[in-house]
Design a protein around this motif. Structure first.
Motif, PDB file in Angstrom:
ATOM      1  N   ALA A 141       0.837  -1.208   0.000  1.00  0.00           N
ATOM      2  CA  ALA A 141       0.000   0.000   0.000  1.00  0.00           C
ATOM      3  C   ALA A 141       0.869   1.254   0.000  1.00  0.00           C
ATOM      4  CB  ALA A 141      -0.916  -0.002   1.218  1.00  0.00           C
ATOM      5  N   GLN A 142       1.936   1.245   0.800  1.00  0.00           N
ATOM      6  CA  GLN A 142       2.824   2.399   0.863  1.00  0.00           C
ATOM      7  C   GLN A 142       3.519   2.628  -0.473  1.00  0.00           C
ATOM      8  OE1 GLN A 142       5.349   1.521   4.250  1.00  0.00           O
ATOM      9  NE2 GLN A 142       3.541   1.211   5.526  1.00  0.00           N
ATOM     10  N   GLU A 183       3.909   5.963  -5.244  1.00  0.00           N
ATOM     11  CA  GLU A 183       3.885   6.111  -6.686  1.00  0.00           C
ATOM     12  C   GLU A 183       2.874   7.179  -7.112  1.00  0.00           C
ATOM     13  OE1 GLU A 183       5.692   4.384  -9.464  1.00  0.00           O
ATOM     14  OE2 GLU A 183       6.893   4.675  -7.650  1.00  0.00           O
ATOM     15  N   ARG A 184       1.746   7.231  -6.421  1.00  0.00           N
ATOM     16  CA  ARG A 184       0.768   8.280  -6.727  1.00  0.00           C
ATOM     17  C   ARG A 184       1.381   9.667  -6.499  1.00  0.00           C
ATOM     18  NH1 ARG A 184      -5.053   6.749  -4.001  1.00  0.00           N
ATOM     19  NH2 ARG A 184      -4.984   4.483  -4.301  1.00  0.00           N
ATOM     20  N   VAL A 185       2.075   9.809  -5.375  1.00  0.00           N
ATOM     21  CA  VAL A 185       2.698  11.100  -5.072  1.00  0.00           C
ATOM     22  C   VAL A 185       3.741  11.435  -6.128  1.00  0.00           C
ATOM     23  CG1 VAL A 185       4.116  12.369  -3.423  1.00  0.00           C
ATOM     24  CG2 VAL A 185       2.248  10.922  -2.597  1.00  0.00           C
ATOM     25  N   ARG A 186       4.520  10.426  -6.542  1.00  0.00           N
ATOM     26  CA  ARG A 186       5.563  10.661  -7.543  1.00  0.00           C
ATOM     27  C   ARG A 186       4.959  11.114  -8.862  1.00  0.00           C
ATOM     28  NH1 ARG A 186       8.379   7.879 -11.500  1.00  0.00           N
ATOM     29  NH2 ARG A 186       7.146   5.979 -11.238  1.00  0.00           N
ATOM     30  N   HIS A 187       3.852  10.498  -9.249  1.00  0.00           N
ATOM     31  CA  HIS A 187       3.238  10.820 -10.542  1.00  0.00           C
ATOM     32  C   HIS A 187       2.439  12.125 -10.504  1.00  0.00           C
ATOM     33  CE1 HIS A 187       4.226   7.318 -12.979  1.00  0.00           C
ATOM     34  NE2 HIS A 187       3.946   6.531 -11.951  1.00  0.00           N
ATOM     35  N   TYR A 188       1.738  12.369  -9.386  1.00  0.00           N
ATOM     36  CA  TYR A 188       0.757  13.457  -9.380  1.00  0.00           C
ATOM     37  C   TYR A 188       0.992  14.526  -8.316  1.00  0.00           C
ATOM     38  CZ  TYR A 188      -1.649   9.776 -11.969  1.00  0.00           C
ATOM     39  OH  TYR A 188      -1.971   8.792 -12.866  1.00  0.00           O
ATOM     40  N   ALA A 238      -5.019  10.703  -9.117  1.00  0.00           N
ATOM     41  CA  ALA A 238      -4.455  12.056  -9.050  1.00  0.00           C
ATOM     42  C   ALA A 238      -5.176  12.900  -8.010  1.00  0.00           C
ATOM     43  CB  ALA A 238      -4.530  12.722 -10.423  1.00  0.00           C
ATOM     44  N   MET A 239      -6.492  12.803  -7.983  1.00  0.00           N
ATOM     45  CA  MET A 239      -7.263  13.596  -7.031  1.00  0.00           C
ATOM     46  C   MET A 239      -7.023  13.136  -5.599  1.00  0.00           C
ATOM     47  SD  MET A 239     -10.772  13.948  -9.260  1.00  0.00           S
ATOM     48  CE  MET A 239     -11.657  14.965  -8.088  1.00  0.00           C
TER      49      MET A 239
END
Length: 217
Positions: free
Chosen positions: A55-56, A61-66, A128-129
């Protein structure tokens, strides 16, 4: 002490320090993700069957992308137009709840795209949101899922009402919040969550609870 011995000693000390500090670094990273994502962190852990590391990794990865996504401002005119359209959907809900939910889903998609979130894939848009609105994005998921079910078949009015109420906080965030408001939003999130829970228990069936979204200030 020879140069070779000194290098070996320094390498050994560095390795020991890394072993000592690694748990603290991991804990700091975990705490940072939990604070940033709130309920999204728990949701990610549950989706990975309790595997916190997986999960982490996903959330990182979400933070890195968006995380550095360029969030666009709305003009005052656009903010007023969106507010008026949402108020119109609340009125429409009384007579045509399923249609109002479907149109609210499309309105949120349009608003998110105008603010700079991915316009193509629903999954990418939600990811992203979630980086920027982690405490409110699940309301969008609920609205989107309910809108799809309402399109395919009959859905109880109460479920439709709950979906509209759940998505309203995110709608208000997207309309009112500006790119520099991130810190202020984090302080307001507990109050917004309490407000959302209170709204969910108000109003009669067939009517959206709470006051209409007024002019943005």
């Amino acid at each position: 002490m020879s140069t070779v011995t000194l290098i070996i000693l320094m390498a050994a000390l560095a390795a020991i320090a890394a072993l000592v500090l690694a748990p603290a670094v991991r804990q700091s990273s975990r705490s940072g993700l939990m604070n940033r994502f709130g309920p999204e962190y728990d949701r990610a852990v549950a989706r990975h069957n309790g595997d916190a590391k997986a999960a982490q990794w996903e959330l990182s990865e979400r933070v890195r992308h968006y995380g550095a996504l360029s969030i666009q401002r709305l003009t005052p005119e656009a903010r007023e137009q969106y507010a008026a359209r949402w108020a119109g959907l609340q009125e429409q809900f009384v007579d045509s709840p399923a249609r109002a939910v479907r149109e609210a889903d499309r309105l949120l998609e349009q608003l998110a795209a105008e603010r700079g979130y991915p316009a193509g894939s629903y999954e990418e848009r939600v990811d992203a949101m979630s980086v920027h609105h982690a405490y409110e994005v699940d309301g969008y998921r609920q609205l989107h899922t309910t809108a799809a079910e309402a399109h395919d078949g009959r859905v109880e009015t109460e479920r439709l009402r709950e979906a509209m109420a759940a998505a309203r906080t995110l709608f208000e965030e997207l309309v009112r919040a500006q790119p520099h408001d991130e810190g202020a939003r984090r302080h307001l999130r507990p109050a917004l969550q309490h407000k959302g829970r209170a709204q969910g228990h108000q109003g009669r069936q067939g009517r959206i609870p709470g006051q209409r979204l007024g002019p943005a200030r």
